[in-house]
Design an enzyme around this catalytic site. Structure first.
Site, PDB file in Angstrom:
ATOM      1  CB  SER A 172      -0.877  -0.007   1.251  1.00 32.97           C
ATOM      2  OG  SER A 172      -1.520   1.235   1.411  1.00 32.97           O
ATOM      3  CE1 TYR A 187      -6.226   5.604  -2.531  1.00 29.84           C
ATOM      4  CE2 TYR A 187      -4.309   5.281  -1.121  1.00 29.84           C
ATOM      5  CZ  TYR A 187      -5.638   5.034  -1.411  1.00 29.84           C
ATOM      6  OH  TYR A 187      -6.381   4.230  -0.587  1.00 29.84           O
ATOM      7  CE  LYS A 219      -7.642  -2.505  -4.225  1.00 31.17           C
ATOM      8  NZ  LYS A 219      -8.166  -1.439  -3.370  1.00 31.17           N
ATOM      9  CG  HIS A 244     -11.068   1.480  -0.989  1.00 31.21           C
ATOM     10  ND1 HIS A 244     -10.375   2.315  -1.831  1.00 31.21           N
ATOM     11  CD2 HIS A 244     -10.332   1.438   0.140  1.00 31.21           C
ATOM     12  CE1 HIS A 244      -9.293   2.776  -1.229  1.00 31.21           C
ATOM     13  NE2 HIS A 244      -9.234   2.246  -0.023  1.00 31.21           N
TER      14      HIS A 244
END
Lengths: 350, 350, 350, 350
Positions: B108, B131, B221, B245
C-alpha cells in the site's frame, strides 16, 4: 450540541431523548402496522450503486432549479405539521435553517406558526402545502395568504381523502395539539382556527379550480401510480411529488423509490418529479435522482434536527445530507446532477 | 500460536482479542452503515456451487501467472495500509509470508514501512499500490522508488477521488496514526512525510500519464461499472481489480462478486480481471474465478493474521486459503484453474 | 370491553389471555411446522398497494352480492368449529354479530350449536359448511336441516380427504371436545351425535350428487390449483373458496393469496371466487379483491373476537375490518368494489 | 420410548440428549460454515405445494420399485457411517428396522458392522455403498462380499475425491472411531482394517471397471450437475443419487432439491433418480418426487432414531415419514406416486 451527531440516525437518537414519548411516537409512527414506514427505508437498502471512476469530480455542482428558484442541493424540507411540538422555536427555526442551507422549505398547512411569520424570519424559498378544503372560498383565502407571504409554489396533497389511522397515536390518546399550539394557517377572518378537513370528494377538477385561483406553480403530492402521473401532467400540474405521506396514510402502500421508475417513465420529463419517504443518506438522494427524481424531500429528519437543536439542529441535518450527497457524487463519478444516470443503480441480487 | 485457528473467522477472533478496539474498528469498519462491507460477504453466500465429478483431480495445479510472474495460487495480498498498527513487525512480516506462500503482495502507498525495506526482507513478488498525487513529480518519484525496489506492477486506485467516511473512526476519534508510525512511502526528498492526497481531478488521462512514466504493468483498481472496464482496456491498462475498497469508500455500492459478471463480459478476456472484497473461503475464490476473475485479493484477513501472529499469522491465513482452494477444486472436479468454468456457479433460488 | 382493541392483533391478545392455553393452541395452530399458517399472512405482507388519487371517494359503497343476498361489505365469517370452546355463547353469538354487521356467517358442520338454534337468534344470512359424509342419506338429511333452517348456500369442503395433523393438539393431548359440547349438526335421527368423517373417496361425482339433492348454491371450498378451479366450474359449482383450511390440513401448501391470480385466470369470471387465510387488515381484503376475489372470509379473528367478548367481540372484529376496508378504499381511490382493479397491487421488489 | 416423538425434530432432540456431544456434532455437522447443511432443508421450505382435490384418494399406494425390488414407500435409508456410535446395536438394528418398514437400507462402506452380519439379521433389501479404493483388487473383494451377503445394488460415491473438512470435528478433536469400533467392511484378507481412502484419480473409467466386476445395478451417488447426469447415463449407470453428501463434503454447494429439476431434465427418464439431503417431512418427499425423483433417502434422521431408541427408534422414524407421506398424498390428491406431478410444486413468491 447537535452537531456532535455524525449521521441522521444519531440525530434521531438525540431527538428521541429530548421528546415526550407521545410526541416522538407521533413523529415516528405511521398507519397500521407501519410496514410502509419500514418499506420506504428498506427499499433504498435493496438498491445498490455502481459507480463510475476517473471522471474529474474536483468541482462538484449540487445545484438544481425548481420553478424558477435555485436550490443549493437536491434536498428540500418536505411538509410536516406541528413543528412547535418538536421545539418551541417551531417552523421559523426550520425556515431559517432551510434558508441558510439554500434550499426550499415546504410549509405545512398544519404549521403551528402562521405562514407570514415563517416567511418573515429567513431567506428560505417557501412553498406552501395545501389540503384543498371543502370551503373553497376559505381555501382561496389561504392560498392568497401564502402568495402574499411570498410562497413560490403550491404543494397540493392528493393522498389524503380521509385521515390515516396511526395506531400509536390511538394507543397514546394523542388526538389534539397541546393547548397553546394551533394550526395558524387555518385561522379564518373571524380569527378562529378551523380544523383541517380531508375532502374525499376531490377530483382532477380541483386542479383546474386551483389553476383558476393562483398563478403559483402547482405541485401534486402523493402520486404513486403512473396513470395518475400521466393524468397530473395532462391536467397541467407543474410538478409531482412521489410520496406515500411517510407511511402515515395507508399501510401496505409501496415504497416511494419502488414507485419512482414507473412514474418517471409515465412523466417522460414533461414536469419535474420530486420524492419523499425514507431518505436518510446521500446515497438515497443519488439513487432517487438516478431513477428520475429532480430533488428529494426529507420529513422526519427535519423534525429530529429541530427537536435535537432547534434551527441549528435542522441546519446540521441539512449539512450532513449535503456533505453526504457531495461525497456520494464524487464517489460515483458525478460532477453535476446531470451525471447521475439510471445505470448507476442496480437492484441487489438475492 | 496462530495456527490453532481452523478458519479465517477464528483468526479474526484472535486478532480482535489482541488489538486495541479502536484499531480493530479501523480495520473492520467501512463507510456509512457498512451495508457494502456486509454485502461483499453476503453476495458470496447467495451463490452456490454445482460441482462436477469423476474428473481425475489427483494432481491439482493452483498456479496462475500474472504480468510475467507465477503465483502459487490464485490468491494475493490486497493493499491495506498501516500494517504496523496490526503488529510491530508490519509490512515486512506480511511480505515475508506472501513470499513464503509464493504469492504477490500489493504494497500500500499507506504502508508504515518503506517499500525498499519491505522488498529487502523476503521473496514475495511485490506490486505497488498508488494513489496518483496532484504533485505529479512526487508521484513519479514514488513510482521510481517502487520500480527500484523491484515492484512488478503498479496498482492504481481509481475509486478514491475523495476519502470515504468511516463512522467508526469518527466516533472513536481515530484520525491519525499513532506517534512513531508514518506512511514511509510518502517521504519526499526532504525526508518529510507527505499526507496522501485523494485527487478528485483524476481522469483517464492519468492512465496515459502513467504509461509515460513507467514500463510497469498498470492495474486499475476499483472498477465496478462495465463501461469503465471497457474504457480501462481502451486506455491500455494491463489489468483490472474489481473492488469497492472493502466497503470503505462509498456505502451502498454493490458487492464486488455481483459486479464481476458484467465486467467479465465487457473485458472479454482482453486483460486479466482481479477481485477483492468479502473473500473468506476457498469456495469464494472458486466462485470468483468461475465468474471471470484470474485471482482474488484478501485485505482484512491478512491484517487479522498479522495481528494474530505476525508473519506466521499471515502465512497461516494464506495456507488456510490455499488448502481451502485446493479442496474446493478437488470437490468441484477442477484439476487446474482452467477447469473452473462459469457453469459451476448458480444463484441460490429464493 | 372488547372494543378497546384497535386492531385484530390486539383482539388476539385479549383472546389469548382469556382462553385455556390448550384451546388457544387449537385455534391458533396448524398442520406440521405451521409454515402455511405463517405463509398466509406473510404473502399479504409481500404484496403492496399502488393507490389512485383524486377520484371522488366521498361516497363509498362496500356492498357486494353473493348468491342473491347482499353483504354490507366484502368480508364474511368463514366456517370454524367449536365456537362454544371460545365462549359459552357459541355460534348464536357469532351469528348475531354477523347479522348485525350485515354479512354472511358460514356455519360449520362442527358447530357446537344446532343450525336451527343458530338461525333462530339473528338476522345473518347463513351458509352451511358441509363435509360430505360416506353415509349419503345422513348427508342429505343434514342438508335438509340446513335448508329448513334457511341457509342460503352450501359450502362444500374439498380439502379434507383425511384429517390434517396438528402437532400442537397432539402435544397438548387435545383430541376431543370437553364434555357438554358436541357437534350438534351431526345428530342423527336417533339423537346420537356422529363423528364427522373425512371421506377420502370423494370425487367430482359428489358435486353432481349434491346438485341432485339440493337447490342451494354449491360453493366448493379448498381449491388452490387452477385445474381444479376449471373442473369446479365445469361441474357446475356456483362459487369457489380459495382456501388452505387456514394452514390446518397440509403444511407446506401455498398461501391462498399467492394461489388466487391463477385461479382467477382459470375461472375467468364465470363464478364468484372467495378466499380465506391470513386476512387481518382492510388492505388484505382490498388486495384479495384486486387479484380476483369477490369477498374474503375470516376464521381465527372471529374466534378471537368471540373469546374476547362474545357477540360484541365478534361485532367489534367485523366493524374494525369494515372501517379498515372503507378507509383502504378511500385511500386507494375506490368508491366501490368495482374500482378495486388488479393494477392496484404490486409485488414488493426484493 | 422413542415413539413419543411426533416428528423428526423431536426425535433429533431425544437423540441429542442421549449422545455424547462430540458424536452429536459428528452426525449433525457439515463442511465449512454448514451453509449447505442448512440450504438442504431451507430449499424445501421455499417450495410450496399446490394440491388437487376430489380425486378419490381412499386407496393410496406408496409402493415403488427400484432395480427389481419393491419398496413399501419412496423413502430409503441413505448410507451413513458408524452406526455403533449412535447406538450399540448399530447397523443390524437399522437394517432390521428398514426391513420391517419394507424399504431399502444402503449399507455404508464405513459401517461398524460387517455387511454379512447386517444382512443376517433382517429382511431389508440392502444396497452397498462403495468408495472405489485405489487398490482395485481390494475393491473387487469388498464388492464380492457385498454380493455374497445379498446386496442388490452398488451405490458408488462420486462426490468424495478428497475428504470434506468438518470443522466441528476438528474443534472437538474427533478424528478416529472410539476403540472397539471399526469399519468392518474394510477388513482385508489378513484381518486388518484398512482406512477408507478417497481416490481423487477416479474418472468415468471407474464405472466401466465396476461394470466389469459386478452384475449388480450401479447407482452413482453425488451428482449435482446435469452434464454429469448425462455422462452417467451414457456410461451405463442404472441410477443416480442427487446428493451433496448431506453438506459434509463441500460447503457452498447447492441444495439437492434445487439441483433436481435440471438433473431430471438431463436424465429424461432413462434411469431412476434418487435424492437425499434435507428430507424431514412427508411433503419434502412429495416435493422431490414431483420434481423428478423416484425415491428419497434419509441420513441423519436414521441416526437420530437409532440414538433415540435403537431399531425401534429407526422404525419410528420410518413410520413417521410413511404416515406423513401417506397423508401428504391424500391431501394433494395423489392416490399413487404416479399422480405426483410437477405442477403440484410452486416456488414461494418472494
Amino acid at each position: 450540541m447537535p452537531s456532535d451527531e455524525i449521521n441522521l440516525a444519531e440525530v434521531a437518537a438525540t431527538a428521541r431523548s429530548r421528546l415526550d414519548p407521545v410526541h416522538w411516537d407521533f413523529i415516528a409512527g405511521g398507519a397500521g402496522d407501519e410496514r410502509t414506514v419500514r418499506a420506504n427505508t428498506a427499499a433504498f437498502d435493496r438498491l445498490r450503486l455502481r459507480p463510475r471512476v476517473l471522471r474529474d469530480v474536483s468541482k462538484r455542482d449540487l445545484r438544481t432549479r425548481l420553478f424558477g428558484d435555485e436550490l443549493s442541493m437536491p434536498v428540500f424540507v418536505s411538509p410536516t405539521g406541528f413543528h412547535r411540538l418538536a421545539h418551541p422555536a417551531g417552523e421559523p427555526a426550520t425556515a431559517y435553517a432551510a434558508g441558510a442551507a439554500g434550499t426550499v422549505m415546504v410549509v405545512s398547512m398544519g404549521a403551528t406558526t402562521a405562514i407570514e411569520d415563517i416567511a418573515a424570519g429567513g431567506t428560505a424559498v417557501l412553498w406552501f402545502q395545501l389540503y384543498v378544503q371543502p370551503d373553497l372560498a376559505f381555501t382561496a383565502a389561504v392560498i392568497r395568504r401564502a402568495e402574499a407571504a411570498g410562497c413560490r409554489a403550491l404543494v397540493v396533497t392528493a393522498d389524503s381523502p380521509v385521515f390515516g389511522r396511526r395506531e400509536r397515536d390511538l394507543r397514546n390518546g394523542f388526538l389534539d395539539l397541546p393547548s397553546g399550539l394551533a394550526c395558524e394557517n387555518m385561522r379564518d377572518d373571524t380569527g378562529a382556527v378551523r380544523d383541517i378537513e380531508m375532502d374525499a370528494a376531490l377530483t382532477w377538477d380541483s386542479v383546474a379550480w386551483l389553476r383558476g385561483v393562483t398563478r403559483l406553480p402547482i405541485v401534486l403530492k402523493g402520486v404513486l401510480h403512473p396513470d395518475d402521473a400521466r393524468l397530473a401532467v395532462e391536467h397541467g400540474v407543474d410538478g409531482i411529488v412521489v410520496s406515500n405521506h411517510g407511511g402515515r396514510q395507508l399501510d401496505g402502500v409501496m415504497a416511494t423509490v419502488d414507485a419512482l421508475p414507473a412514474i418517471a417513465g409515465a412523466v417522460a420529463g414533461r414536469v419535474p418529479i420530486l420524492l419523499d419517504g425514507g431518505v436518510r443518506r446521500g446515497t438515497d438522494v443519488l439513487t432517487a435522482l438516478a431513477l428520475g427524481a429532480t430533488a428529494v424531500g426529507i420529513g422526519r429528519p427535519v423534525l429530529w434536527g429541530l427537536a435535537a437543536g432547534g434551527a441549528a439542529g435542522v441546519r446540521h441535518v441539512l449539512e450532513l445530507l449535503r456533505s453526504d450527497v457531495d461525497r456520494a457524487m464524487a464517489l460515483t463519478g458525478a460532477a453535476s446532477l446531470g451525471d447521475v444516470t439510471p445505470d448507476l443503480v442496480q437492484p441487489v441480487s438475492r
